[in-house]
Motif scaffolding. Structure first.
Motif, PDB file in Angstrom:
ATOM      1  N   LEU A  96       0.838  -1.200   0.000  1.00  0.00           N
ATOM      2  CA  LEU A  96       0.000   0.000   0.000  1.00  0.00           C
ATOM      3  C   LEU A  96       0.871   1.248   0.000  1.00  0.00           C
ATOM      4  CD1 LEU A  96      -2.708  -1.037   2.638  1.00  0.00           C
ATOM      5  CD2 LEU A  96      -2.739  -1.318   0.144  1.00  0.00           C
ATOM      6  N   PRO A  97       0.417   2.291  -0.694  1.00  0.00           N
ATOM      7  CA  PRO A  97       1.155   3.556  -0.662  1.00  0.00           C
ATOM      8  C   PRO A  97       0.827   4.326   0.621  1.00  0.00           C
ATOM      9  CG  PRO A  97      -0.829   3.801  -1.978  1.00  0.00           C
ATOM     10  CD  PRO A  97      -0.791   2.357  -1.538  1.00  0.00           C
ATOM     11  N   LYS A  98       1.715   5.220   1.005  1.00  0.00           N
ATOM     12  CA  LYS A  98       1.397   6.108   2.131  1.00  0.00           C
ATOM     13  C   LYS A  98       0.499   7.221   1.597  1.00  0.00           C
ATOM     14  CE  LYS A  98       4.114   6.711   6.136  1.00  0.00           C
ATOM     15  NZ  LYS A  98       5.346   7.100   6.807  1.00  0.00           N
ATOM     16  N   SER A  99      -0.607   7.482   2.284  1.00  0.00           N
ATOM     17  CA  SER A  99      -1.574   8.469   1.795  1.00  0.00           C
ATOM     18  C   SER A  99      -1.126   9.881   2.157  1.00  0.00           C
ATOM     19  CB  SER A  99      -2.937   8.186   2.419  1.00  0.00           C
ATOM     20  OG  SER A  99      -2.930   8.532   3.782  1.00  0.00           O
ATOM     21  N   PRO A 100      -1.805  10.898   1.593  1.00  0.00           N
ATOM     22  CA  PRO A 100      -1.427  12.289   1.910  1.00  0.00           C
ATOM     23  C   PRO A 100      -1.454  12.585   3.411  1.00  0.00           C
ATOM     24  CG  PRO A 100      -2.910  12.232   0.022  1.00  0.00           C
ATOM     25  CD  PRO A 100      -2.811  10.818   0.534  1.00  0.00           C
ATOM     26  N   ARG A 101      -2.318  11.862   4.188  1.00  0.00           N
ATOM     27  CA  ARG A 101      -2.311  12.130   5.637  1.00  0.00           C
ATOM     28  C   ARG A 101      -1.294  11.263   6.382  1.00  0.00           C
ATOM     29  NH1 ARG A 101      -7.969   9.717   8.267  1.00  0.00           N
ATOM     30  NH2 ARG A 101      -8.034   7.810   7.067  1.00  0.00           N
ATOM     31  N   GLY A 102      -0.406  10.587   5.607  1.00  0.00           N
ATOM     32  CA  GLY A 102       0.704   9.863   6.222  1.00  0.00           C
ATOM     33  C   GLY A 102       0.343   8.503   6.777  1.00  0.00           C
ATOM     34  N   GLU A 103      -0.795   7.929   6.316  1.00  0.00           N
ATOM     35  CA  GLU A 103      -1.220   6.619   6.808  1.00  0.00           C
ATOM     36  C   GLU A 103      -1.357   5.644   5.639  1.00  0.00           C
ATOM     37  OE1 GLU A 103      -4.804   6.885   9.099  1.00  0.00           O
ATOM     38  OE2 GLU A 103      -3.958   8.336  10.499  1.00  0.00           O
ATOM     39  N   TYR A 104      -1.514   4.374   5.976  1.00  0.00           N
ATOM     40  CA  TYR A 104      -1.836   3.357   4.978  1.00  0.00           C
ATOM     41  C   TYR A 104      -3.336   3.113   5.083  1.00  0.00           C
ATOM     42  CZ  TYR A 104       3.171   2.936   5.019  1.00  0.00           C
ATOM     43  OH  TYR A 104       4.509   3.231   4.942  1.00  0.00           O
ATOM     44  N   GLU A 105      -4.062   3.300   3.975  1.00  0.00           N
ATOM     45  CA  GLU A 105      -5.528   3.325   4.002  1.00  0.00           C
ATOM     46  C   GLU A 105      -6.083   2.016   3.465  1.00  0.00           C
ATOM     47  OE1 GLU A 105      -6.790   6.111   5.198  1.00  0.00           O
ATOM     48  OE2 GLU A 105      -5.145   7.549   4.908  1.00  0.00           O
ATOM     49  N   ILE A 106      -7.108   1.501   4.132  1.00  0.00           N
ATOM     50  CA  ILE A 106      -7.745   0.272   3.649  1.00  0.00           C
ATOM     51  C   ILE A 106      -8.401   0.524   2.295  1.00  0.00           C
ATOM     52  CG2 ILE A 106      -9.997   0.578   4.785  1.00  0.00           C
ATOM     53  CD1 ILE A 106      -9.763  -2.457   5.519  1.00  0.00           C
ATOM     54  N   THR A 107      -8.804   1.769   2.041  1.00  0.00           N
ATOM     55  CA  THR A 107      -9.430   2.050   0.747  1.00  0.00           C
ATOM     56  C   THR A 107      -8.414   1.907  -0.405  1.00  0.00           C
ATOM     57  OG1 THR A 107      -9.200   4.362   1.417  1.00  0.00           O
ATOM     58  CG2 THR A 107     -11.402   3.436   1.476  1.00  0.00           C
ATOM     59  N   ASP A 108      -7.128   2.029  -0.121  1.00  0.00           N
ATOM     60  CA  ASP A 108      -6.129   1.758  -1.168  1.00  0.00           C
ATOM     61  C   ASP A 108      -6.023   0.254  -1.435  1.00  0.00           C
ATOM     62  OD1 ASP A 108      -5.305   4.288  -2.061  1.00  0.00           O
ATOM     63  OD2 ASP A 108      -4.119   4.582  -0.242  1.00  0.00           O
ATOM     64  N   ALA A 109      -6.240  -0.561  -0.384  1.00  0.00           N
ATOM     65  CA  ALA A 109      -6.298  -2.017  -0.607  1.00  0.00           C
ATOM     66  C   ALA A 109      -7.517  -2.357  -1.462  1.00  0.00           C
ATOM     67  CB  ALA A 109      -6.356  -2.757   0.729  1.00  0.00           C
ATOM     68  N   VAL A 110      -8.645  -1.681  -1.208  1.00  0.00           N
ATOM     69  CA  VAL A 110      -9.849  -1.889  -2.028  1.00  0.00           C
ATOM     70  C   VAL A 110      -9.547  -1.522  -3.478  1.00  0.00           C
ATOM     71  CG1 VAL A 110     -12.191  -1.061  -2.465  1.00  0.00           C
ATOM     72  CG2 VAL A 110     -11.454  -1.526  -0.119  1.00  0.00           C
ATOM     73  N   ALA A 111      -8.913  -0.374  -3.690  1.00  0.00           N
ATOM     74  CA  ALA A 111      -8.625   0.081  -5.056  1.00  0.00           C
ATOM     75  C   ALA A 111      -7.741  -0.923  -5.791  1.00  0.00           C
ATOM     76  CB  ALA A 111      -7.968   1.458  -5.017  1.00  0.00           C
ATOM     77  N   GLN A 112      -6.744  -1.474  -5.101  1.00  0.00           N
ATOM     78  CA  GLN A 112      -5.853  -2.433  -5.758  1.00  0.00           C
ATOM     79  C   GLN A 112      -6.589  -3.730  -6.104  1.00  0.00           C
ATOM     80  OE1 GLN A 112      -1.870  -2.914  -4.265  1.00  0.00           O
ATOM     81  NE2 GLN A 112      -1.759  -0.808  -3.533  1.00  0.00           N
ATOM     82  N   CYS A 113      -7.465  -4.177  -5.184  1.00  0.00           N
ATOM     83  CA  CYS A 113      -8.255  -5.384  -5.481  1.00  0.00           C
ATOM     84  C   CYS A 113      -9.198  -5.137  -6.641  1.00  0.00           C
ATOM     85  CB  CYS A 113      -9.069  -5.804  -4.258  1.00  0.00           C
ATOM     86  SG  CYS A 113      -8.121  -6.701  -3.060  1.00  0.00           S
ATOM     87  N   ALA A 114      -9.814  -3.950  -6.665  1.00  0.00           N
ATOM     88  CA  ALA A 114     -10.784  -3.636  -7.724  1.00  0.00           C
ATOM     89  C   ALA A 114     -10.087  -3.536  -9.073  1.00  0.00           C
ATOM     90  CB  ALA A 114     -11.526  -2.349  -7.396  1.00  0.00           C
ATOM     91  N   ALA A 115      -8.807  -3.147  -9.067  1.00  0.00           N
ATOM     92  CA  ALA A 115      -8.051  -3.088 -10.321  1.00  0.00           C
ATOM     93  C   ALA A 115      -7.683  -4.494 -10.796  1.00  0.00           C
ATOM     94  CB  ALA A 115      -6.792  -2.244 -10.123  1.00  0.00           C
ATOM     95  N   ALA A 116      -7.569  -5.435  -9.852  1.00  0.00           N
ATOM     96  CA  ALA A 116      -7.128  -6.792 -10.207  1.00  0.00           C
ATOM     97  C   ALA A 116      -8.281  -7.687 -10.648  1.00  0.00           C
ATOM     98  CB  ALA A 116      -6.420  -7.429  -9.006  1.00  0.00           C
ATOM     99  N   GLY A 117      -9.523  -7.346 -10.255  1.00  0.00           N
ATOM    100  CA  GLY A 117     -10.663  -8.200 -10.603  1.00  0.00           C
ATOM    101  C   GLY A 117     -11.950  -7.576 -10.100  1.00  0.00           C
ATOM    102  N   PRO A 118     -13.123  -8.189 -10.415  1.00  0.00           N
ATOM    103  CA  PRO A 118     -14.399  -7.579 -10.018  1.00  0.00           C
ATOM    104  C   PRO A 118     -14.527  -7.449  -8.503  1.00  0.00           C
ATOM    105  CG  PRO A 118     -14.723  -9.437 -11.526  1.00  0.00           C
ATOM    106  CD  PRO A 118     -13.278  -9.441 -11.140  1.00  0.00           C
ATOM    107  N   PHE A 119     -14.914  -6.288  -8.037  1.00  0.00           N
ATOM    108  CA  PHE A 119     -15.104  -6.017  -6.610  1.00  0.00           C
ATOM    109  C   PHE A 119     -16.543  -5.531  -6.471  1.00  0.00           C
ATOM    110  CE2 PHE A 119     -14.156  -4.130  -2.478  1.00  0.00           C
ATOM    111  CZ  PHE A 119     -13.161  -4.961  -1.991  1.00  0.00           C
ATOM    112  N   ARG A 120     -17.439  -6.361  -5.929  1.00  0.00           N
ATOM    113  CA  ARG A 120     -18.872  -6.082  -5.950  1.00  0.00           C
ATOM    114  C   ARG A 120     -19.243  -4.958  -4.975  1.00  0.00           C
ATOM    115  NH1 ARG A 120     -20.540  -8.437 -10.307  1.00  0.00           N
ATOM    116  NH2 ARG A 120     -22.471  -7.443  -9.637  1.00  0.00           N
ATOM    117  N   VAL A 121     -20.146  -4.102  -5.391  1.00  0.00           N
ATOM    118  CA  VAL A 121     -20.755  -3.125  -4.486  1.00  0.00           C
ATOM    119  C   VAL A 121     -22.067  -3.753  -4.009  1.00  0.00           C
ATOM    120  CG1 VAL A 121     -21.722  -0.811  -4.245  1.00  0.00           C
ATOM    121  CG2 VAL A 121     -19.705  -1.195  -5.707  1.00  0.00           C
TER     122      VAL A 121
END
Ligand code: G1P
Length: 228
Positions: free
Chosen positions: A176-201
């Motif tokens: 995970l990248p470090k976010s602008p607020r200096g943390e590792y965000e679970i939403t970046d893990a979501v984004a990476q999974c969604a880029a790799a395959g279908p991520f259902r809403v």
């Protein structure tokens, strides 16, 4: 499937009530918030609770509850974000998927059961204040296109991330990248999974947010039946 509940935070928005009690243990209608959440989980092989602030109290609660027998805690000793909390659990995982929940809102049992049916996905609920939440944008096929954190200028209602996800085990291989607020965000893990395959809403029918003292007070008389 395993489950992770994120329960390490200091609960600053619920002060002074969280000065001696961690937010997940604040009562709602006589039961700790965490007990509502653990009680609403679908069957899981193993539950891992990420703790730090007043961790001993959360461990004492877990030892006393009867919903889940196979549980463990992971200590997140530095406040490096929800993505860091997720990654800290890698060694404790047993199943092919993991359901990850914020440890501080009440979610519906039926919604979590629906979320448990997808290979990868996220619960979404409409909100009137988009600037306070991660806002979900979907593709036409109902998969996740993008989450934008706390956007300005969007007309309500919008669909919000309410802090409930299912990830394939492969998420633990991501960096995970470090976010602008200096943390590792679970939403970046979501984004990476969604880029790799279908991520259902997955639409949620129930959500009782407990983000501040007025919401916690309102929860004492709210209808909590969907969470049971
Ligand atoms: C977090 C997430 C956000 C989500 C919210 C739900 O925000 O980053 O996407 O909408 O939980 O409660 P936070 O509560 O950390 O500001």
């Amino acid at each position: 499937m395993d489950a992770i509940i994120l329960a390490a935070g200091k609960g600053t928005r619920l002060r002074p009530h969280t000065e001696t009690v961690p937010k997940p243990l604040l009562p709602v209608q006589g039961r700790p918030i965490l007990d509502w959440i653990v009680g609403a989980l679908p069957p899981v092989e193993r539950l891992v609770v990420v703790v730090n602030y007043l961790a001993e109290q959360i461990e004492a609660y877990l030892a006393s509850q009867t919903h889940v027998t196979n549980w463990a805690t992971v200590r997140q000793s530095e406040p490096l974000g929800t993505g860091h909390a997720l990654m800290s659990c890698a060694a404790e995982m047993r199943g092919d998927r993991v359901m990850v929940l914020n440890g501080d809102d009440l979610l519906g049992r039926a919604d979590l059961a629906r979320l448990a049916e997808v290979p990868a996905g996220i619960l979404a609920h409409p909100v009137q204040a988009p600037k306070d939440y991660g806002i979900i944008f979907q593709n036409l096929d109902g998969t996740l296109k993008q989450i934008i954190e706390k956007p300005d200028g969007l007309e309500p209602p919008q669909l919000a991330n309410i802090g409930a996800y299912v990830f394939p085990r492969s998420v633990f291989g991501y960096t995970l990248p470090k976010s602008p607020r200096g943390e590792y965000e679970i939403t970046d893990a979501v984004a990476q999974c969604a880029a790799a395959g279908p991520f259902r809403v997955v639409p949620a029918t129930y959500w009782l947010p407990i983000g501040n003292v007025p919401q916690w007070e309102a929860a004492q008389t709210a209808d909590v039946r969907p969470a049971t």
